[in-house]
Design an enzyme around this catalytic site. Structure first.
Site, short mmCIF file in Angstrom:
data_model
loop_
_atom_site.label_atom_id
_atom_site.label_comp_id
_atom_site.label_asym_id
_atom_site.label_seq_id
_atom_site.Cartn_x
_atom_site.Cartn_y
_atom_site.Cartn_z
N SER A 95 0.85 -1.18 0.00
CA SER A 95 0.00 0.00 0.00
C SER A 95 0.89 1.23 0.00
CB SER A 95 -0.90 0.02 1.23
OG SER A 95 -1.58 1.26 1.34
N TYR A 125 -2.03 0.89 10.50
CA TYR A 125 -2.08 0.52 9.08
C TYR A 125 -0.83 1.03 8.37
CZ TYR A 125 -3.83 -0.01 4.32
OH TYR A 125 -3.97 -0.36 3.01
#
Length: 241
Positions: A146, A160
């Site tokens: 990501s 995250y």
């Protein structure tokens, strides 16, 4: 089909929904037998039945937490007994905090749970499959990375952001150790795909154009076939394929 995956065996974590589900469906369509891992048993059992009926491929659903080392070892034992040697691991399972909250205002156990799922999970899965892959001299591991733009924009998805960047570091750490073994590990960047995870993040509320999960699924299948130019440890951007 050229470079068919028929006869090969793959593992997809986070297979119950989102990008993981799209990847699993595409691999099954190409004939790969699959271990479908999710924390929600109903999702992967239903998917296993659907893929077996539609494509005639063998699927083994497994409802486990990817941070549970003992559970992973049990699944690996059953997978190799029922399906055969593992050719591909796709680390797709991932979670995010429920809301963007500065670190000092969060419950650290919640933040750490995100890190464990997104980083410890792939580490344990790789630890489980690598010895046999190296012994056979072939195999692929795909880590779904990501750009962590949501954390950059909000400053509030700490677990995250940390875990996804650390996952890239894991790939980069494994790559040189795997040189000359026949085993390849890569990061694949899906882009911004509309999933339950992304739609739970208010930062994306006004997004109208999304990347396609099917693009990521095709890239993963190409990696499984060995069809890529990038060296082990580098990043493949699914939005550019």
């Amino acid at each position: 089909m050229t470079d068919s995956l028929r006869g090969r065996v793959g593992i997809v974590t986070g297979a119950g929904r989102g990008i993981g589900r799209a990847i699993a469906a595409n691999l099954a369509a190409e004939g790969m037998a699959l271990v479908l891992i999710s924390r929600t048993g109903a999702q992967v059992r239903q998917l296993a039945d659907e893929l077996a009926e539609q494509f005639g491929t063998r699927c083994l659903p497994a409802a486990i937490d990817v941070t549970d080392h003992a559970a992973i070892e049990r699944v690996m034992m059953h997978a190799e007994q029922q399906l055969g040697a593992i050719d591909l691991l796709v680390n797709s399972a991932g979670i995010v905090e429920e809301a963007p909250t500065p670190l000092w205002l969060t419950d650290p156990d919640v933040t750490w749970r995100v890190v464990e799922t997104n980083l410890r999970g792939p580490m344990l899965m790789a630890h489980a499959v690598l010895p046999a892959m190296i012994a056979r001299g072939r195999g692929h591991i795909v880590n779904l990375g990501s750009r962590t733009r949501a954390a950059t924009l909000t400053g509030g998805y700490t677990g995250y952001a940390v875990s996804k960047r650390a996952l890239t570091a894991l790939t980069e750490s494994l790559a040189p150790a795997l040189q000359n073994t026949g085993v390849v590990v890569v990061d694949v960047l899906p882009g911004l795909v509309r999933t339950g995870l992304t739609t739970s993040m208010p930062v994306w509320d006004n997004v109208t154009e999304w990347n396609s999960g099917s693009d990521t699924a095709r890239v993963v299948a190409d990696v499984a076939r060995g069809c890529y130019d990038e060296r082990s440890g580098e990043v493949i951007d699914a939005t550019q394929n």
